[in-house]
Write a protein that holds these residues in place. Structure first.
Motif, PDB file in Angstrom:
ATOM      1  N   VAL A   1       5.506   2.867   7.465  1.00  0.00           N
ATOM      2  CA  VAL A   1       4.328   2.191   6.919  1.00  0.00           C
ATOM      3  C   VAL A   1       3.088   2.572   7.724  1.00  0.00           C
ATOM      4  CG1 VAL A   1       3.273  -0.044   6.415  1.00  0.00           C
ATOM      5  CG2 VAL A   1       5.732   0.278   6.058  1.00  0.00           C
ATOM      6  N   GLU A   2       3.199   2.541   9.018  1.00  0.00           N
ATOM      7  CA  GLU A   2       2.068   2.853   9.895  1.00  0.00           C
ATOM      8  C   GLU A   2       1.537   4.253   9.637  1.00  0.00           C
ATOM      9  OE1 GLU A   2       0.992   2.042  14.600  1.00  0.00           O
ATOM     10  OE2 GLU A   2       3.085   2.080  13.938  1.00  0.00           O
ATOM     11  N   GLY A   3       2.433   5.164   9.271  1.00  0.00           N
ATOM     12  CA  GLY A   3       2.049   6.557   9.084  1.00  0.00           C
ATOM     13  C   GLY A   3       1.119   6.809   7.914  1.00  0.00           C
ATOM     14  N   VAL A   4       1.030   5.873   6.959  1.00  0.00           N
ATOM     15  CA  VAL A   4       0.136   6.077   5.815  1.00  0.00           C
ATOM     16  C   VAL A   4      -1.158   5.286   5.954  1.00  0.00           C
ATOM     17  CG1 VAL A   4       2.080   6.546   4.277  1.00  0.00           C
ATOM     18  CG2 VAL A   4       1.142   4.210   4.404  1.00  0.00           C
ATOM     19  N   GLY A   5      -1.380   4.683   7.127  1.00  0.00           N
ATOM     20  CA  GLY A   5      -2.541   3.823   7.309  1.00  0.00           C
ATOM     21  C   GLY A   5      -3.869   4.514   7.104  1.00  0.00           C
ATOM     22  N   GLU A   6      -4.027   5.695   7.671  1.00  0.00           N
ATOM     23  CA  GLU A   6      -5.293   6.420   7.553  1.00  0.00           C
ATOM     24  C   GLU A   6      -5.611   6.696   6.082  1.00  0.00           C
ATOM     25  OE1 GLU A   6      -7.266  10.654   9.045  1.00  0.00           O
ATOM     26  OE2 GLU A   6      -5.578   9.775  10.159  1.00  0.00           O
ATOM     27  N   THR A   7      -4.596   7.101   5.325  1.00  0.00           N
ATOM     28  CA  THR A   7      -4.798   7.379   3.907  1.00  0.00           C
ATOM     29  C   THR A   7      -5.122   6.111   3.135  1.00  0.00           C
ATOM     30  OG1 THR A   7      -3.258   9.238   4.030  1.00  0.00           O
ATOM     31  CG2 THR A   7      -3.739   8.366   1.848  1.00  0.00           C
ATOM     32  N   ALA A   8      -4.404   5.029   3.425  1.00  0.00           N
ATOM     33  CA  ALA A   8      -4.621   3.771   2.720  1.00  0.00           C
ATOM     34  C   ALA A   8      -6.043   3.255   2.927  1.00  0.00           C
ATOM     35  CB  ALA A   8      -3.612   2.724   3.189  1.00  0.00           C
ATOM     36  N   VAL A   9      -6.525   3.338   4.140  1.00  0.00           N
ATOM     37  CA  VAL A   9      -7.888   2.872   4.437  1.00  0.00           C
ATOM     38  C   VAL A   9      -8.919   3.807   3.807  1.00  0.00           C
ATOM     39  CG1 VAL A   9      -9.564   2.473   6.281  1.00  0.00           C
ATOM     40  CG2 VAL A   9      -7.202   1.660   6.535  1.00  0.00           C
ATOM     41  N   ALA A  10      -8.688   5.121   3.904  1.00  0.00           N
ATOM     42  CA  ALA A  10      -9.638   6.094   3.351  1.00  0.00           C
ATOM     43  C   ALA A  10      -9.772   5.951   1.843  1.00  0.00           C
ATOM     44  CB  ALA A  10      -9.194   7.516   3.709  1.00  0.00           C
ATOM     45  N   ARG A  11      -8.711   5.576   1.167  1.00  0.00           N
ATOM     46  CA  ARG A  11      -8.750   5.431  -0.290  1.00  0.00           C
ATOM     47  C   ARG A  11      -9.179   4.039  -0.732  1.00  0.00           C
ATOM     48  NH1 ARG A  11      -3.585   8.781  -2.762  1.00  0.00           N
ATOM     49  NH2 ARG A  11      -3.951  10.738  -1.635  1.00  0.00           N
ATOM     50  N   GLY A  12      -9.491   3.198   0.235  1.00  0.00           N
ATOM     51  CA  GLY A  12      -9.962   1.863  -0.107  1.00  0.00           C
ATOM     52  C   GLY A  12      -8.877   0.901  -0.534  1.00  0.00           C
ATOM     53  N   LEU A  13      -7.619   1.231  -0.249  1.00  0.00           N
ATOM     54  CA  LEU A  13      -6.524   0.332  -0.602  1.00  0.00           C
ATOM     55  C   LEU A  13      -6.390  -0.810   0.389  1.00  0.00           C
ATOM     56  CD1 LEU A  13      -3.730   2.872  -1.633  1.00  0.00           C
ATOM     57  CD2 LEU A  13      -5.474   1.792  -3.064  1.00  0.00           C
TER      58      LEU A  13
ATOM     59  N   CYS B   1       0.836  -1.211   0.000  1.00  0.00           N
ATOM     60  CA  CYS B   1       0.000   0.000   0.000  1.00  0.00           C
ATOM     61  C   CYS B   1       0.865   1.253   0.000  1.00  0.00           C
ATOM     62  CB  CYS B   1      -0.928   0.014   1.215  1.00  0.00           C
ATOM     63  SG  CYS B   1      -2.382  -1.036   1.078  1.00  0.00           S
ATOM     64  N   LEU B   2       1.925   1.234   0.794  1.00  0.00           N
ATOM     65  CA  LEU B   2       2.830   2.379   0.818  1.00  0.00           C
ATOM     66  C   LEU B   2       3.440   2.611  -0.555  1.00  0.00           C
ATOM     67  CD1 LEU B   2       4.579   4.573   2.112  1.00  0.00           C
ATOM     68  CD2 LEU B   2       6.141   2.757   2.873  1.00  0.00           C
ATOM     69  N   VAL B   3       3.886   1.535  -1.199  1.00  0.00           N
ATOM     70  CA  VAL B   3       4.475   1.657  -2.535  1.00  0.00           C
ATOM     71  C   VAL B   3       3.455   2.242  -3.508  1.00  0.00           C
ATOM     72  CG1 VAL B   3       5.435   0.366  -4.479  1.00  0.00           C
ATOM     73  CG2 VAL B   3       6.116  -0.213  -2.139  1.00  0.00           C
ATOM     74  N   ARG B   4       2.219   1.773  -3.413  1.00  0.00           N
ATOM     75  CA  ARG B   4       1.174   2.261  -4.325  1.00  0.00           C
ATOM     76  C   ARG B   4       0.866   3.731  -4.063  1.00  0.00           C
ATOM     77  NH1 ARG B   4      -4.792  -0.522  -5.362  1.00  0.00           N
ATOM     78  NH2 ARG B   4      -5.637   1.161  -6.666  1.00  0.00           N
ATOM     79  N   LEU B   5       0.755   4.123  -2.805  1.00  0.00           N
ATOM     80  CA  LEU B   5       0.476   5.523  -2.484  1.00  0.00           C
ATOM     81  C   LEU B   5       1.604   6.426  -2.981  1.00  0.00           C
ATOM     82  CD1 LEU B   5      -0.976   5.215   1.125  1.00  0.00           C
ATOM     83  CD2 LEU B   5      -2.192   6.052  -0.889  1.00  0.00           C
ATOM     84  N   GLN B   6       2.838   5.957  -2.856  1.00  0.00           N
ATOM     85  CA  GLN B   6       3.954   6.765  -3.330  1.00  0.00           C
ATOM     86  C   GLN B   6       3.908   6.907  -4.846  1.00  0.00           C
ATOM     87  OE1 GLN B   6       7.412   5.850  -1.165  1.00  0.00           O
ATOM     88  NE2 GLN B   6       8.722   7.282  -2.247  1.00  0.00           N
ATOM     89  N   ALA B   7       3.509   5.838  -5.534  1.00  0.00           N
ATOM     90  CA  ALA B   7       3.384   5.906  -6.989  1.00  0.00           C
ATOM     91  C   ALA B   7       2.276   6.870  -7.397  1.00  0.00           C
ATOM     92  CB  ALA B   7       3.113   4.516  -7.552  1.00  0.00           C
ATOM     93  N   GLU B   8       1.164   6.841  -6.662  1.00  0.00           N
ATOM     94  CA  GLU B   8       0.058   7.754  -6.969  1.00  0.00           C
ATOM     95  C   GLU B   8       0.456   9.207  -6.747  1.00  0.00           C
ATOM     96  OE1 GLU B   8      -3.268   6.461  -4.654  1.00  0.00           O
ATOM     97  OE2 GLU B   8      -3.657   4.704  -5.913  1.00  0.00           O
ATOM     98  N   ALA B   9       1.415   9.437  -5.834  1.00  0.00           N
ATOM     99  CA  ALA B   9       1.906  10.795  -5.575  1.00  0.00           C
ATOM    100  C   ALA B   9       3.001  11.202  -6.559  1.00  0.00           C
ATOM    101  CB  ALA B   9       2.430  10.890  -4.143  1.00  0.00           C
ATOM    102  N   GLY B  10       3.331  10.307  -7.492  1.00  0.00           N
ATOM    103  CA  GLY B  10       4.330  10.635  -8.505  1.00  0.00           C
ATOM    104  C   GLY B  10       5.717  10.102  -8.219  1.00  0.00           C
ATOM    105  N   GLY B  11       5.875   9.321  -7.150  1.00  0.00           N
ATOM    106  CA  GLY B  11       7.188   8.820  -6.783  1.00  0.00           C
ATOM    107  C   GLY B  11       7.360   7.347  -7.076  1.00  0.00           C
TER     108      GLY B  11
END
Length: 265
Positions: A213-225, A154-164
């Motif tokens: 990893v823990e720090g992106v949990g709220e975003t990962a859950v909110a986006r349905g990942l 999920c962290l890898v995916r969120l970083q990719a969605e942010a352009g990284g």
């Protein structure tokens, strides 16, 4: 420079960056020291977590450190007095330097190859660049957990969605070579932690990687990942690797290269 720092600019993130830099100082900075009087530019210094160690290892170099976030720079100035801190976008940088240091920056950029090509123009002929990046795909651990692996993904995916690119470490050699640098050398810097290495278990496995990893949990859950329950289990399983008979492995990649005298700018 159009980029989003996926981890945010919170006080816990600033502490995590400091924990990471201090725990891994010898691993990441070994072999990096600059001569007295040399002009050194640190790109993307953030809160100064790595700047502390650059300044300590090269006390007589002229160190300039830049970042896009004035908030981060305020913390960096407090943390490392005596360094020339400046707010600047990477692509707006000019001047000429003997050495560049870029740590955990390219992973957040949508076009790291363009960033490196621009940075090369800032080096004097014969000057060097040092680049350090992680690769989240290199994380493996015991006890094995599909839920923990899913949280990392999920962290890898969120970083990719942010352009990284959270897997950028494995790309360092081609990125530096294609940007026109010469004498490119890339080597792994591996972290392995188990109960016999309690400082690494605490400083890296728990306070750096798991906290990231823990720090992106709220975003990962909110986006349905991720489902909230599955996410919580994944984080619990990552913490389980810090207990008796747990083990954790991760690889950073450190690249060095040179602007070849007479080469294209």
């Amino acid at each position: 420079m159009d980029t989003t720092y996926v981890h945010g600019y919170t006080a816990p993130e600033a502490r995590r960056l400091g924990d990471q830099a201090d725990t891994l100082a010898e691993l990441l900075h070994a072999g990096t020291a600059y001569p007295a009087g040399s002009r050194v530019l640190e790109v993307g210094c953030g809160v100064g977590a790595q700047t502390v160690h650059l300044a300590a290892r090269s006390p007589d170099a002229h160190l300039t450190a830049v970042d896009v976030s004035e908030e981060s720079l305020a913390e960096a100035r407090r943390r490392v007095p005596g360094v020339d801190f400046r707010q600047a976008d990477l692509f707006d940088l000019d001047g000429e330097y003997d050495h560049l240091f870029v740590c955990f920056v390219l992973e957040h950029l949508p076009a790291p190859e363009k960033a490196l090509a621009h940075l090369k123009t800032l080096l004097r002929p014969g000057g060097t660049i040092t680049v350090i990046e992680g690769d989240h795909g290199s994380a493996f651990f015991h006890p094995r957990s599909e839920h923990a692996q899913a949280a990392i993904d999920c962290l890898v995916r969120l970083q990719a969605e942010a352009g990284g690119d959270g897997l950028i470490g494995r790309r360092l050699y081609p990125l530096l070579d294609q940007a026109g640098f010469g004498d490119v050398v890339v080597a792994p810097r591996t972290v392995y932690a188990d109960a016999s290495r309690p400082d690494l278990v605490t400083g890296f496995t728990r306070d750096t990687f798991t906290a990231m990893v823990e720090g992106v949990g709220e975003t990962a859950v909110a986006r349905g990942l991720a489902d909230a329950g599955d996410w919580a289990r994944g984080i619990r399983d990552l913490h389980r690797t810090t207990r008796e008979y747990g083990t954790f492995h991760y690889t950073f990649f450190k690249g060095t290269a040179q602007r070849i005298p007479g080469g294209a700018s």
